[in-house]
Enzyme design. Structure first.
Site, PDB file in Angstrom:
ATOM      1  N   HIS A   1      44.569  42.961  37.146  1.00  0.00           N
ATOM      2  CA  HIS A   1      44.253  43.211  37.157  1.00  0.00           C
ATOM      3  C   HIS A   1      44.005  42.355  38.240  1.00  0.00           C
ATOM      4  O   HIS A   1      44.651  41.046  38.311  1.00  0.00           O
ATOM      5  CB  HIS A   1      42.931  43.059  35.882  1.00  0.00           C
ATOM      6  CG  HIS A   1      41.601  43.035  36.923  1.00  0.00           C
ATOM      7  ND1 HIS A   1      41.115  44.040  37.248  1.00  0.00           N
ATOM      8  CD2 HIS A   1      40.538  41.990  36.963  1.00  0.00           C
ATOM      9  CE1 HIS A   1      39.512  43.852  37.866  1.00  0.00           C
ATOM     10  NE2 HIS A   1      39.763  42.711  37.738  1.00  0.00           N
TER      11      HIS A   1
ATOM     12  N   ASP B   1      34.723  39.778  43.196  1.00  0.00           N
ATOM     13  CA  ASP B   1      35.513  41.362  42.383  1.00  0.00           C
ATOM     14  C   ASP B   1      35.100  43.405  42.954  1.00  0.00           C
ATOM     15  O   ASP B   1      33.716  43.083  42.946  1.00  0.00           O
ATOM     16  CB  ASP B   1      36.045  41.023  41.093  1.00  0.00           C
ATOM     17  CG  ASP B   1      37.028  42.301  40.250  1.00  0.00           C
ATOM     18  OD1 ASP B   1      37.031  43.641  40.978  1.00  0.00           O
ATOM     19  OD2 ASP B   1      36.516  42.507  39.351  1.00  0.00           O
TER      20      ASP B   1
ATOM     21  N   CYS C   1      41.979  48.477  41.215  1.00  0.00           N
ATOM     22  CA  CYS C   1      41.208  47.321  41.073  1.00  0.00           C
ATOM     23  C   CYS C   1      42.519  46.602  42.596  1.00  0.00           C
ATOM     24  O   CYS C   1      42.274  45.974  43.597  1.00  0.00           O
ATOM     25  CB  CYS C   1      41.719  46.140  40.683  1.00  0.00           C
ATOM     26  SG  CYS C   1      43.652  46.219  39.280  1.00  0.00           S
TER      27      CYS C   1
END
Length: 259
Positions: free
Chosen positions: A108, A123, A68
């Site tokens: 994250h 995202d 991520c």
């Protein structure tokens, strides 16, 4: 460093087409189809400082993927170069089995995009759980071919908003995906370097023990590990065990990644 042209080429989007807010679902889907979520460099002990140049080299030149903090960093830069107001924020994923936030804490990374005064989570670093569309922070439910998604304002240990999801072919009810904190925007990549360090070094990190490579497909998603390959197509799961010496072949054949 400008990455606009390379990013468009990587995801198969026209070089000269203007990107608008309405175009973003196309961008997010093409990104998910082209760039896998993977931890190859961690398992292979090929860790480099988290800089835009290094991330771009890895994802746009060597055609690899990332986790991520890499995937959303490159998306952040791309959105910035195309005129969007966007910032990176930190959060924590939810472990549904243990009913708790990730033991690695705020690791994250997502993008928060502001458009016409409204904020949206954008995202591309959540593996097979990607919304594939901007998700408003208003609680409104949005849908894509990957399922339904919504974000509610809720104070947690690691944030002030929570993303919930009902993945297609998987969830009957809403489940928690992650929390994130909009009050503490990432000011520079040094903050993400700390995220990378935790993911690489922590005993509680799920990404430093075994290979994990996954990518959204037109009809589902694919998952490659040290010992198996799973292809989910329209809700049906086809899983086969693989030997260690087959891993690189599957990696090349299904993810177009060559060591």
């Amino acid at each position: 460093m400008q990455i606009n042209k390379q990013f468009r080429s990587r995801i198969g989007f026209p070089i000269d087409e203007t990107i608008t807010f309405e175009t973003l679902p196309v961008i997010l889907e093409k990104t998910a189809l082209a760039i896998p979520f993977e931890n190859l460099s961690i398992i292979r002990n090929e860790i480099h400082p988290l800089t835009l140049n290094n991330v771009a080299e890895k994802i746009l030149i060597r055609n690899q993927g990332g986790l991520c903090y890499e995937l959303n960093t490159i998306l952040y830069q791309f959105l910035m170069e195309n005129g969007f107001e966007v910032t990176l924020v930190l959060g924590s994923t939810y472990n549904a089995e243990r009913l708790t936030w990730s033991p690695t804490g705020r690791t994250h990374v997502i993008n928060i995009l502001t458009y016409k005064g409204n904020k949206y989570a954008v995202d591309t670093g959540f593996g097979g759980n990607l919304p594939l569309v901007p998700v408003p922070l208003t609680g409104e439910c949005v849908s894509s071919r990957n399922g339904e998604f919504r974000i509610k304002e809720e104070r947690t240990e690691y944030g002030n908003y929570v993303l919930e999801m009902k993945l297609r072919h998987k969830h009957q009810d809403w489940v928690t995906g992650y929390t994130f904190d909009t009050t503490r925007p990432v000011k520079d990549l040094n903050e993400l370097s700390r995220v990378q360090q935790i993911i690489v070094e922590s005993d509680q990190s799920p990404f430093n023990k075994n290979y994990l490579v996954t990518r959204i497909t037109e009809k589902g998603n694919m998952i490659l590990t040290d010992s198996s390959f799973t292809n989910r197509i329209d809700g049906k799961e086809l899983k086969e065990n693989i030997q260690a010496d087959q891993f690189e072949l599957f990696l090349k054949s299904y993810f177009n990644i060559v060591k």
